[in-house]
Design an enzyme around this catalytic site. Structure first.
Site, PDB file in Angstrom:
ATOM      1  N   HIS A 221       0.860  -1.196   0.000  1.00 33.21           N
ATOM      2  CA  HIS A 221       0.000   0.000   0.000  1.00 33.21           C
ATOM      3  C   HIS A 221       0.893   1.242   0.000  1.00 33.21           C
ATOM      4  O   HIS A 221       0.825   2.063   0.928  1.00 33.21           O
ATOM      5  CB  HIS A 221      -0.942   0.023   1.208  1.00 33.21           C
TER       6      HIS A 221
ATOM      7  N   ASP B  93      -2.660  -6.021  -6.483  1.00 34.32           N
ATOM      8  CA  ASP B  93      -1.765  -7.111  -6.116  1.00 34.32           C
ATOM      9  C   ASP B  93      -2.324  -8.474  -6.533  1.00 34.32           C
ATOM     10  O   ASP B  93      -1.592  -9.464  -6.572  1.00 34.32           O
ATOM     11  CB  ASP B  93      -1.419  -7.087  -4.613  1.00 34.32           C
TER      12      ASP B  93
ATOM     13  N   HIS C 192      -2.472 -14.107   0.279  1.00 31.14           N
ATOM     14  CA  HIS C 192      -1.144 -13.736   0.769  1.00 31.14           C
ATOM     15  C   HIS C 192      -0.715 -14.725   1.849  1.00 31.14           C
ATOM     16  O   HIS C 192      -1.508 -15.079   2.729  1.00 31.14           O
ATOM     17  CB  HIS C 192      -1.152 -12.345   1.432  1.00 31.14           C
TER      18      HIS C 192
ATOM     19  N   ASP D 115      -7.962 -11.847   0.447  1.00 27.55           N
ATOM     20  CA  ASP D 115      -7.177 -11.185   1.499  1.00 27.55           C
ATOM     21  C   ASP D 115      -7.491 -11.715   2.904  1.00 27.55           C
ATOM     22  O   ASP D 115      -6.614 -11.725   3.779  1.00 27.55           O
ATOM     23  CB  ASP D 115      -7.426  -9.671   1.472  1.00 27.55           C
TER      24      ASP D 115
ATOM     25  N   GLU E  21      -8.075  -5.371  -6.385  1.00 33.62           N
ATOM     26  CA  GLU E  21      -6.862  -4.628  -6.033  1.00 33.62           C
ATOM     27  C   GLU E  21      -5.675  -5.180  -6.828  1.00 33.62           C
ATOM     28  O   GLU E  21      -5.596  -6.380  -7.111  1.00 33.62           O
ATOM     29  CB  GLU E  21      -6.596  -4.690  -4.521  1.00 33.62           C
TER      30      GLU E  21
ATOM     31  N   TYR F  87      -1.537  -8.102  10.127  1.00 30.56           N
ATOM     32  CA  TYR F  87      -2.379  -7.890   8.940  1.00 30.56           C
ATOM     33  C   TYR F  87      -3.788  -7.485   9.374  1.00 30.56           C
ATOM     34  O   TYR F  87      -4.362  -6.517   8.869  1.00 30.56           O
ATOM     35  CB  TYR F  87      -2.420  -9.175   8.118  1.00 30.56           C
TER      36      TYR F  87
ATOM     37  N   HIS G  39     -11.019 -10.169  -6.189  1.00 31.38           N
ATOM     38  CA  HIS G  39     -10.816  -8.823  -5.638  1.00 31.38           C
ATOM     39  C   HIS G  39     -10.001  -8.042  -6.665  1.00 31.38           C
ATOM     40  O   HIS G  39      -9.021  -8.561  -7.197  1.00 31.38           O
ATOM     41  CB  HIS G  39     -10.047  -9.006  -4.318  1.00 31.38           C
TER      42      HIS G  39
ATOM     43  N   HIS H 192     -11.589  -6.635   2.146  1.00 31.46           N
ATOM     44  CA  HIS H 192     -11.611  -5.304   2.723  1.00 31.46           C
ATOM     45  C   HIS H 192     -12.029  -4.233   1.721  1.00 31.46           C
ATOM     46  O   HIS H 192     -11.975  -3.036   2.035  1.00 31.46           O
ATOM     47  CB  HIS H 192     -10.220  -4.955   3.279  1.00 31.46           C
TER      48      HIS H 192
HETATM   49 FE1  FEO Z   1      -6.698  -6.019  -1.036  1.00 32.05          FE
HETATM   50 FE2  FEO Z   1      -4.129  -8.202  -1.239  1.00 32.05          FE
HETATM   51  O1  FEO Z   1      -5.243  -6.828  -1.822  1.00 32.05           O
END
Ligand code: FEO
Length: 398
Positions: free
Chosen positions: A26, A86, A230, A169, A84, A197, A82, A150
């Site tokens: 981030h 990544d 992750h 996530d 995002e 996290y 998701h 999230h």
């Molecule tokens: Fe919300 Fe691992 O991205």
């Protein structure tokens, strides 16, 4: 030979990227201490399904690996849990090779993907909670929206038959695990990275986490493996991380006190240490941590705050206000929406001494129950006896 496709269970494999070099996430807002990973998965039943991708800087490696393990023409679907970057970052590279591929995602993910990559002409199949996809051999992927866990677009997918929850996530950690699975990870690091996290990313959404866990547990699905996007994959007692999330989402606290401060000429440092010494003397069962904001990792401090039942925050007065380092940290503190925690203010001053008032206002605004006693010392603490030290510690921990 480098293992680029690693079996998770039966016909399900990991095909992600272990990011040993990653230092921040981030932007610079989240510190990475032990690497991370972007986990993508390949399901090869009668249908071939890719679940998530990796961050764009690794898209060439990812696509090269994918092509080595599967004929891209055999891919039937890519599930984007998701949007995002990544996890979706390699999607444009994939779609360049397979522009006809069907993308399965939520309605919000469709917006986030198109907002980031264009892709208006891509082929989307929008799903919502309870929708399913038949992957053949008697197995189905069942989708569960994880709104605000999230992002509004977040989703999980559950593979029946193999009982694997691809949670994205949720339940993840920024932690590079060479063996992939939780039983092959360093257990202390795994727990530390999982709580870090949660504390730094998911705390603001705790009410939604609690409700979602109730919903998922209520489905009575057998869960053999939780495969997040992750870090370690939970195969040894996977329910342990769900139980931890349930506890963390419930205004979590341990018997801990965190003292956080910054200083100009060490006067406020002295006050921080006096508060810590009194807490250790008067409440020996309470674990006490002291952090200088400018010398410590802000995410590690926040993890300790998450675990604490009380905090004390110190700043000297500067320019009729508090130090910018402390102000910035409290801004971050407020964004995490902690509940059910006490706070106290302390600090030295030379002339006007507004820092205590400012700290109390900011801590109350951040949702903390601010105790009355505070420690406001002109110039420096020159006497051994500072009655306010006992008063603060009693009010915070008594
Ligand atoms: Fe919300 Fe691992 O991205």
């Amino acid at each position: 030979m480098k293992r680029i496709k690693r079996q998770i269970k039966n016909n399900v494999s990991w095909i992600g990227y272990i990011d040993w070099e990653l230092e921040t996430f981030h932007g610079d807002d989240y510190s990475i201490s032990h690497g991370s990973s972007q986990n993508a998965y390949l399901i090869e039943e009668e249908k071939t399904v890719l679940v998530d991708t990796v961050w764009q800087p690794h898209d060439t490696v990812f696509m090269d690996n994918l092509k080595k393990v599967v004929d891209l023409n055999k891919l039937d679907y890519v599930v984007i849990n998701h949007g995002e970057v990544d996890h979706s970052g390699a999607l444009p590279a994939l779609m360049k090779e397979r522009p006809d591929l069907t993308i399965i995602c939520t309605k919000n993910a469709l917006s986030s993907l198109q907002g980031q990559y264009g892709g208006e002409d891509w082929n989307y199949h929008v799903v919502k909670t309870g929708d399913s996809l038949d992957v053949g051999n008697g197995k189905q992927l069942v989708f569960v929206e994880m709104r605000m866990l999230h992002w509004p677009d977040s989703m999980a997918a559950y593979l029946t038959g193999d009982n694997i929850l691809f949670s994205n996530d949720a339940f993840g950690q920024h932690y590079a695990v060479d063996g992939l699975f939780n039983d092959l990870a360093d257990q202390c690091l795994l727990e530390a990275e999982a709580i870090k996290y949660y504390a730094n990313i998911l705390t603001p959404f705790s009410p939604l986490v609690a409700a979602k866990i109730k919903e998922v547990v209520g489905l009575n699905l057998p869960i053999d493996i939780i495969a997040p996007s992750h870090g370690a994959i939970w195969r040894d007692n996977p329910l342990q991380i769900i139980e931890k999330y349930a506890a963390w989402a419930d205004d979590y606290q341990e018997d801990r006190l965190t003292i956080v401060y910054d200083t100009m000429w060490e006067g406020t440092t002295e006050l921080a240490h006096r508060l810590a010494a009194e807490a250790v003397r008067a409440y020996p069962d309470t674990r006490v941590s002291v952090f200088n904001i400018s010398k410590s990792d802000k995410n590690d401090i926040m993890t300790e705050v998450f675990r604490s039942r009380a905090i004390a925050v110190g700043s000297p007065t500067v320019g009729n206000d508090i130090l910018s380092s402390v102000a910035g940290w409290i801004h971050f503190l407020k964004s995490l929406k902690f509940k059910n925690k006490k706070a106290a203010a302390f600090g030295c001053y030379g002339w006007s001494g507004e820092s205590i008032k400012k700290l109390k206002e900011k801590l109350a605004d951040a949702g903390f129950d601010v105790v009355d006693p505070s420690l406001r010392v002109q110039w420096k603490a020159r006497t051994d006896e500072l009655p306010e030290v006992k008063e603060i510690i009693g009010a915070l921990l008594g």
